[in-house]
Enzyme design. Structure first.
Site, PDB file in Angstrom:
ATOM      1  N   ASP A 144       0.893  -1.142   0.225  1.00  0.00           N
ATOM      2  CA  ASP A 144       0.060  -0.102  -0.073  1.00  0.00           C
ATOM      3  C   ASP A 144       0.920   1.320   0.049  1.00  0.00           C
ATOM      4  O   ASP A 144       2.006   1.383   0.729  1.00  0.00           O
ATOM      5  CB  ASP A 144      -0.953   0.008   1.388  1.00  0.00           C
ATOM      6  CG  ASP A 144      -1.837   0.939   1.321  1.00  0.00           C
ATOM      7  OD1 ASP A 144      -2.897   1.002   0.535  1.00  0.00           O
ATOM      8  OD2 ASP A 144      -1.551   2.104   1.596  1.00  0.00           O
ATOM      9  N   ASN A 154      -2.933  12.647  -3.660  1.00  0.00           N
ATOM     10  CA  ASN A 154      -3.961  13.145  -4.620  1.00  0.00           C
ATOM     11  C   ASN A 154      -4.686  14.153  -4.079  1.00  0.00           C
ATOM     12  O   ASN A 154      -4.739  15.015  -5.102  1.00  0.00           O
ATOM     13  CB  ASN A 154      -4.957  11.754  -4.382  1.00  0.00           C
ATOM     14  CG  ASN A 154      -4.880  10.925  -5.705  1.00  0.00           C
ATOM     15  OD1 ASN A 154      -4.259  11.188  -6.641  1.00  0.00           O
ATOM     16  ND2 ASN A 154      -5.401   9.721  -5.738  1.00  0.00           N
ATOM     17  N   ASP A 196      -2.216   9.435 -10.577  1.00  0.00           N
ATOM     18  CA  ASP A 196      -2.070   8.089 -11.654  1.00  0.00           C
ATOM     19  C   ASP A 196      -0.495   8.208 -12.125  1.00  0.00           C
ATOM     20  O   ASP A 196      -0.007   6.891 -12.053  1.00  0.00           O
ATOM     21  CB  ASP A 196      -2.687   8.852 -12.895  1.00  0.00           C
ATOM     22  CG  ASP A 196      -4.318   8.435 -12.657  1.00  0.00           C
ATOM     23  OD1 ASP A 196      -4.993   9.139 -13.286  1.00  0.00           O
ATOM     24  OD2 ASP A 196      -4.615   8.107 -11.712  1.00  0.00           O
ATOM     25  N   GLU A 248      -4.674   2.255  -4.522  1.00  0.00           N
ATOM     26  CA  GLU A 248      -3.161   2.539  -4.151  1.00  0.00           C
ATOM     27  C   GLU A 248      -2.662   1.099  -3.883  1.00  0.00           C
ATOM     28  O   GLU A 248      -1.578   1.205  -3.606  1.00  0.00           O
ATOM     29  CB  GLU A 248      -2.929   3.564  -3.568  1.00  0.00           C
ATOM     30  CG  GLU A 248      -3.357   3.497  -1.933  1.00  0.00           C
ATOM     31  CD  GLU A 248      -4.669   3.687  -1.636  1.00  0.00           C
ATOM     32  OE1 GLU A 248      -4.722   4.003  -0.614  1.00  0.00           O
ATOM     33  OE2 GLU A 248      -5.672   4.029  -2.422  1.00  0.00           O
TER      34      GLU A 248
END
Length: 504
Positions: free
Chosen positions: A373, A381, A390, A417
């Protein structure tokens, strides 16, 4: 003289009788062979077209699932339209049957469309797929009955999926439409005679596509036909004879029910057309009895011509089958890849894990699983934007592929993620070494993240391991152990790994 005449007549009678027996036997054999050939040809075609349809539907399913997941994760903010359209860019070339992709809100109003120009009303609250998802909580992709597209007025098949908000309430529908005319174009390349027919029917008996195309038949319910009431109850594939309810033509048809989507592909050939060569051959053989040797010569000529025609037809069918199989392989490969990172997707992982566990169980090897993770990715983000997020996901994915390169491991995107790595024939100690290497390599990439305590992008890893024979049949438990370990890794401060203490 009479004796000789009697012998002559007897010989003639015996010859006539023997040739009649041979003729009758030959007629019966060729009739059986022709029927068998028809059965084989239509069965092969139905199987091939089933694979073709499954490939198209599966690619559309993957696209609509990814799109709906992205929409639910990032929401239906107006700023998301540009990002979503970037994701959809080029899908027209990858999926030539694609007509449009539209996202509707909970009231049926259009939020976003790949092709924004509509020829009809924009609100689709009255559409069958919209009503279906309003009343059904299933998140599976739904294949709806054919409708006339409000984008361009063409007949289409709908693939749709329910959208939900964070509370699990209905939040709209994501729908992808496939042009029926593209299917018809493919079906039209197959030689099934002037009176042949090809159909694609839903599991509930709704006629989705029929070739030759006639608008009045599209969408009709044929669940009361013998195909559904009798044959499909006994087998998912087979052949049968039936008189069509559409044009009263008796046909020999093969049916193939798709195991994944329940779609039924049927290929039908007119019995009169299919048996035409046999009838001509029989007439020629009857003439052989009358004209004896002259008839034998004539029948040989037509027989050779018939064999030549069959060989040519068989070659053409083999080329068509090979082409469709190649296209289907490409579609399957595309359906197993995550479009953003290029890694294997969740579906590929779900298919690979039981297979690798079984292999390790057979060879008495250990198997390990890592859940990875990205730390503080939501802050990344929120502060850098989703496009930068991205790019971050792609960089981490590339790093994972380089780090795991050369091993038999499978690296996949697990969702959001999170990434997952299957490590066959790897015990806990070896898995921990790989985890250390991954963490070091990610840090060495030095991806800036000023909203993280570490100042750079880091990852946390949860590891679960066990002997193959013990893990067999408990793949879900292995994932749960790895997920529990990941939780401890993040709880312990992140940028590290934690190994599950659970034992199989």
């Amino acid at each position: 003289m009479k004796r000789e005449l009697f012998i002559g007549l007897t010989i003639l009678a015996v010859v006539f009788f023997v040739m009649s027996i041979i003729l009758s036997f030959h007629i019966w054999i060729t009739r059986t062979q022709t029927i068998n050939d028809l059965n084989t040809n239509v069965s092969n075609l139905s199987h091939t077209l089933n694979l073709y349809s499954e490939g198209v539907i599966r690619q559309g399913e993957m696209l609509i699932e990814n799109l709906s997941d992205i929409t639910e994760i990032y929401g239906k903010d107006k700023n998301q339209v540009i990002n979503i359209k970037k994701i959809l860019a080029g899908q027209d070339e990858l999926l030539e049957q694609l007509n449009n992709v539209v996202i509707y809100d909970a009231t049926g109003n259009k939020f976003m469309a790949l092709h924004e120009r509509f020829s009809g009303r924009i609100n689709s609250a009255d559409r069958f797929f919209f009503v279906y998802h309003q009343n059904n909580t299933s998140k599976k992709v739904f294949i709806g009955p054919p409708v006339v597209s409000r984008t361009n007025g063409k007949w289409v098949i709908t693939l749709s999926r329910r959208l939900e908000d964070r509370q699990g309430l209905f939040a709209g529908v994501a729908v992808l439409t496939l042009n029926i005319e593209n299917f018809l174009e493919t079906f039209g390349k197959i030689d099934i005679g002037h009176s042949g027919a090809i159909a694609l029917t839903s599991e509930s008996g709704i006629l989705l596509i029929r070739y030759p195309f006639d608008e009045k038949y599209i969408g009709r319910v044929i669940s009361d036909s013998p195909l559904f009431t009798t044959y499909l109850k006994n087998s998912n594939s087979g052949t049968a004879r039936s008189v069509s309810r559409f044009d009263n033509i008796q046909r020999m048809y093969a049916f193939q029910k798709n195991k994944r989507y329940g779609l039924v592909t049927t290929v039908a050939v007119s019995i009169d057309e299919g048996m035409l060569s046999w009838k001509k051959q029989s007439e020629i053989l009857i003439v052989v009895v009358i004209f004896l040797m002259g008839g034998v010569i004539t029948s040989g000529y037509f027989l050779l011509r018939d064999i030549h025609r069959r060989v040519r037809t068989s070659r053409e069918l083999s080329k068509t089958t090979e082409s469709l199989m190649t296209a289907n392989k490409k579609l399957k490969a595309m359906a197993a890849e995550d479009s953003l990172t290029g890694l294997a997707n969740r579906r590929k992982f779900d298919e690979a894990l039981p297979r690798e566990v079984l292999q390790c169980a057979v060879n008495n090897h250990a198997i390990s699983l890592m859940l990875i993770d990205i730390d503080h990715f939501k802050k990344y983000n929120d502060n850098y934007g989703h496009l930068a997020g991205d790019d971050c996901l792609r960089q981490v994915a590339t790093t994972l592929k380089k780090t795991i390169k050369g091993s038999s491991a499978l690296v996949a995107r697990y969702g959001g993620e999170e990434f997952v790595v299957i490590l066959p024939a790897t015990d806990l100690i070896a898995a921990e070494k790989k985890a250390k290497k991954i963490i070091q390599t990610i840090c060495q990439e030095n991806i800036p993240h000023e909203y993280s305590p570490f100042g750079i992008v880091t990852v946390s890893i949860g590891i679960a391991s066990g002997p193959g024979p013990a893990v067999k049949g408990k793949e879900t438990t292995l994932i749960e152990f790895a997920d529990d370990a990941l939780y401890h890794a993040k709880y312990s401060g992140r940028n590290g790994f934690f190994s599950s203490t659970h034992l199989f």
